[in-house]
Motif scaffolding. Structure first.
Motif, mmCIF file in Angstrom:
data_model
loop_
_atom_site.group_PDB
_atom_site.id
_atom_site.type_symbol
_atom_site.label_atom_id
_atom_site.label_comp_id
_atom_site.label_asym_id
_atom_site.label_seq_id
_atom_site.Cartn_x
_atom_site.Cartn_y
_atom_site.Cartn_z
ATOM 1 N N MET A 1 0.751 -1.242 0.002
ATOM 2 C CA MET A 1 -0.007 0.125 0.052
ATOM 3 C C MET A 1 0.740 1.273 -0.275
ATOM 4 S SD MET A 1 -2.962 1.066 2.625
ATOM 5 C CE MET A 1 -3.247 2.775 3.070
ATOM 6 N N TYR A 2 1.905 1.279 0.862
ATOM 7 C CA TYR A 2 2.694 2.465 0.941
ATOM 8 C C TYR A 2 3.649 2.792 -0.379
ATOM 9 C CZ TYR A 2 1.567 2.544 5.790
ATOM 10 O OH TYR A 2 0.818 2.549 6.946
ATOM 11 N N ALA A 3 3.942 1.540 -1.163
ATOM 12 C CA ALA A 3 4.795 1.595 -2.337
ATOM 13 C C ALA A 3 3.757 2.320 -3.295
ATOM 14 C CB ALA A 3 5.294 0.283 -2.604
ATOM 15 N N TYR A 4 2.571 1.586 -3.097
ATOM 16 C CA TYR A 4 1.466 2.435 -4.340
ATOM 17 C C TYR A 4 1.538 3.746 -4.120
ATOM 18 C CZ TYR A 4 -2.861 3.912 -6.405
ATOM 19 O OH TYR A 4 -3.702 4.370 -7.007
ATOM 20 N N LEU A 5 1.311 4.545 -2.948
ATOM 21 C CA LEU A 5 1.057 5.633 -2.518
ATOM 22 C C LEU A 5 2.474 6.460 -3.073
ATOM 23 C CD1 LEU A 5 -0.574 5.659 0.929
ATOM 24 C CD2 LEU A 5 -1.555 6.237 -1.324
ATOM 25 N N TRP A 6 3.591 5.868 -2.567
ATOM 26 C CA TRP A 6 4.965 6.541 -3.142
ATOM 27 C C TRP A 6 4.845 6.782 -4.452
ATOM 28 C CZ3 TRP A 6 8.273 9.485 -0.435
ATOM 29 C CH2 TRP A 6 9.389 9.506 -1.081
ATOM 30 N N ARG A 7 4.478 5.524 -5.500
ATOM 31 C CA ARG A 7 4.586 5.720 -6.919
ATOM 32 C C ARG A 7 3.786 6.649 -7.319
ATOM 33 N NH1 ARG A 7 4.879 -0.028 -6.410
ATOM 34 N NH2 ARG A 7 2.538 -0.118 -6.890
ATOM 35 N N SER A 8 2.368 6.728 -6.805
ATOM 36 C CA SER A 8 1.298 7.543 -7.327
ATOM 37 C C SER A 8 1.735 9.021 -7.168
ATOM 38 C CB SER A 8 0.187 7.326 -6.788
ATOM 39 O OG SER A 8 0.229 7.687 -5.425
ATOM 40 N N LEU A 9 2.715 9.435 -6.109
ATOM 41 C CA LEU A 9 2.948 10.906 -6.252
ATOM 42 C C LEU A 9 3.950 11.323 -7.166
ATOM 43 C CD1 LEU A 9 4.137 10.949 -2.220
ATOM 44 C CD2 LEU A 9 1.781 11.865 -3.179
ATOM 45 N N PRO A 10 3.625 12.627 -7.676
ATOM 46 C CA PRO A 10 4.503 12.997 -8.609
ATOM 47 C C PRO A 10 5.757 13.698 -8.170
ATOM 48 C CG PRO A 10 2.884 14.880 -8.040
ATOM 49 C CD PRO A 10 2.523 13.332 -7.179
ATOM 50 N N GLY A 11 6.751 13.850 -9.219
ATOM 51 C CA GLY A 11 7.929 14.448 -9.007
ATOM 52 C C GLY A 11 9.141 13.633 -8.629
ATOM 53 N N ILE A 19 5.645 16.214 -0.123
ATOM 54 C CA ILE A 19 4.232 15.953 -0.435
ATOM 55 C C ILE A 19 3.731 14.913 0.805
ATOM 56 C CG2 ILE A 19 2.619 15.019 -2.029
ATOM 57 C CD1 ILE A 19 3.981 16.165 -4.188
ATOM 58 N N ALA A 20 4.620 13.752 0.865
ATOM 59 C CA ALA A 20 4.026 12.782 1.959
ATOM 60 C C ALA A 20 4.028 13.360 3.260
ATOM 61 C CB ALA A 20 5.222 11.621 1.816
ATOM 62 N N VAL A 21 5.060 14.205 3.673
ATOM 63 C CA VAL A 21 4.891 14.801 4.916
ATOM 64 C C VAL A 21 3.845 15.905 5.141
ATOM 65 C CG1 VAL A 21 6.314 16.660 6.648
ATOM 66 C CG2 VAL A 21 7.500 14.686 5.232
ATOM 67 N N ALA A 22 3.717 16.773 3.956
ATOM 68 C CA ALA A 22 2.491 17.541 3.962
ATOM 69 C C ALA A 22 1.073 16.643 4.171
ATOM 70 C CB ALA A 22 2.345 18.233 2.844
ATOM 71 N N LEU A 23 0.884 15.496 3.644
ATOM 72 C CA LEU A 23 -0.135 14.662 3.571
ATOM 73 C C LEU A 23 -0.483 14.168 4.951
ATOM 74 C CD1 LEU A 23 -0.117 12.674 0.231
ATOM 75 C CD2 LEU A 23 -1.703 14.539 1.152
ATOM 76 N N LEU A 24 0.709 13.773 5.589
ATOM 77 C CA LEU A 24 0.773 13.199 7.076
ATOM 78 C C LEU A 24 0.222 14.259 7.819
ATOM 79 C CD1 LEU A 24 3.858 10.939 7.153
ATOM 80 C CD2 LEU A 24 1.545 10.252 7.285
ATOM 81 N N VAL A 25 0.525 15.458 7.804
ATOM 82 C CA VAL A 25 0.266 16.641 8.882
ATOM 83 C C VAL A 25 -1.076 16.975 8.658
ATOM 84 C CG1 VAL A 25 0.652 19.046 9.131
ATOM 85 C CG2 VAL A 25 2.665 17.485 9.028
ATOM 86 N N ALA A 26 -1.471 16.807 7.200
ATOM 87 C CA ALA A 26 -2.784 17.178 6.963
ATOM 88 C C ALA A 26 -3.835 16.037 7.610
ATOM 89 C CB ALA A 26 -3.247 17.263 5.543
ATOM 90 N N VAL A 27 -3.484 14.982 7.565
ATOM 91 C CA VAL A 27 -4.239 13.857 8.220
ATOM 92 C C VAL A 27 -4.163 13.974 9.721
ATOM 93 C CG1 VAL A 27 -4.505 11.271 8.702
ATOM 94 C CG2 VAL A 27 -4.157 12.259 6.495
#
Length: 50
Positions: A1-11, A19-27
């Motif tokens: 699941m985490y690999a899918y999220l990592w692959r789906s993030l751009p850049g 982006i991952a840190v920003a998403l964690l902070v938002a959640v």
């Protein structure tokens, strides 16, 4: 699941990390400001009998 999220993030890798840190902070903020206060109102922890 985490690999899918990592692959789906751009850049490149640093952008993905930001982006991952920003998403964690938002959640985290969503849970603290919306979900947990609502759940605490639903729990009967104020009705204490000894």
């Amino acid at each position: 699941m985490y690999a899918y999220l990592w692959r789906s993030l751009p850049g490149p890798r640093p952008v993905k990390a930001l982006i991952a840190v920003a998403l964690l902070v938002a959640v985290f903020l969503l849970l603290m400001e919306v979900v947990f206060p609502w759940v605490s109102q639903q729990l009967p922890h104020n009705d204490v009998t000894v």
